[in-house]
Scaffold this motif. Structure first.
Motif, short mmCIF file in Angstrom:
data_model
loop_
_atom_site.label_atom_id
_atom_site.label_comp_id
_atom_site.label_asym_id
_atom_site.label_seq_id
_atom_site.Cartn_x
_atom_site.Cartn_y
_atom_site.Cartn_z
N MET A 41 0.84 -1.18 0.00
CA MET A 41 0.00 0.00 0.00
C MET A 41 0.88 1.23 0.00
N ASN A 42 0.50 2.23 -0.79
CA ASN A 42 1.33 3.41 -0.97
C ASN A 42 0.61 4.65 -0.46
N PHE A 43 1.25 5.34 0.48
CA PHE A 43 0.70 6.57 1.04
C PHE A 43 1.48 7.76 0.48
N HIS A 44 0.76 8.78 0.03
CA HIS A 44 1.36 10.00 -0.49
C HIS A 44 0.81 11.18 0.30
N ILE A 45 1.68 11.98 0.88
CA ILE A 45 1.25 13.09 1.74
C ILE A 45 1.66 14.41 1.11
#
Length: 264
Positions: free
Chosen positions: A1-5
């Motif tokens: 899973m990839n989180f981008h902030i």
């Protein structure tokens, strides 16, 4: 899973999230966390990303162009338009149920506002969800983003050493978690409940379930209206409300409209 902030403070979120269980999950390739500095998309030589609000008022508002350009660049890199969560006290309050829904996504973007907020046009163009961690105001969206990423990451397979623990923590079946004990068996006159030392797994499971119901009744009765209880467990819950020592709790729940219906 990839989180981008999407944030003005990438070091803040990366330093906080690259520790403990979440940090190990990143190292093991189970999740990825990317902080995108919105200032990098400013066309101003001083890297300004905010300006005074039209119509007057206190504070500054984040401009739409740097935010949208940062988002468009991300979409080009990953080849899709991911779900974008804007962190705001105006949003729906984040919950375990929402975390479970978001954990099914492959890509998630968190847009962190700052100052007096974000130009509405940026939100109309990129935001898909508005979420809050509570009815209070913070200086920015970084802390709420970190809270949500921590919670969602725990639901990704392999992140926890024991995946079963994610299933039986607080809010499983809308109940709080039962009390936990470890060595020594006695500490300052307080003993571990005998049932936990019995080795009788069925009795232990029953005790833990009843303790979850009891703790939820005492501390978060609002959760019980959506709790998944068997008929026997419902009877146990009703018995709690009838006990004299719980009358104060029952009266307080009545005031809140959360009283247990003893006629069920």
């Amino acid at each position: 899973m990839n989180f981008h902030i999407l944030t003005l403070f990438p070091d803040m979120v990366l330093d906080g999230l690259h520790t403990s269980i979440i940090g190990r999950a990143v190292e093991n390739g189970l999740i990825s966390i990317e902080a995108i500095d919105i200032r990098e998309y400013s066309t101003d030589k001083h890297r300004h990303v905010d300006d005074y609000p039209y119509g007057g008022g206190a504070g500054m508002v984040m401009q739409p162009m740097p935010i949208c350009d940062a988002y468009d660049d991300l979409c080009d890199r990953i080849g899709k338009k991911p779900r974008v969560i804007y962190l705001t006290p105006q949003g729906t309050v984040f919950s375990q149920k929402i975390a479970e829904e978001l954990a099914a996504e492959e890509e998630l973007v968190f847009l962190c506002g700052h100052y007096e907020g974000v130009d509405e046009r940026a939100l109309e163009l990129v935001a898909t969800d508005y979420l809050s961690i509570g009815d209070y105001v913070l200086t920015g969206g970084e802390l709420p983003a970190m809270v949500m990423i921590d919670c969602i990451s725990r639901l990704v397979p392999g992140v926890l050493n024991n995946d079963v623990s994610a299933e039986f923590e607080s809010f499983h079946d809308n109940l709080l978690e039962y009390p936990q004990y470890t060595r020594p068996e006695e500490y300052k006159g307080l003993r571990v409940p005998e049932v936990l030392l019995s080795g009788h797994h069925k009795n232990i499971d029953t005790w833990r379930r009843e303790q979850s119901i009891k703790r939820t009744y005492e501390r978060r009765p609002d959760l019980l209206k959506d709790a998944a209880l068997s008929k026997k467990e419902q009877e146990y819950l009703e018995s709690l409300a009838k006990k004299p020592e719980n009358q104060d709790i029952q009266e307080e729940n009545c005031k809140k409209g959360l009283a247990i219906d003893n006629s069920l």
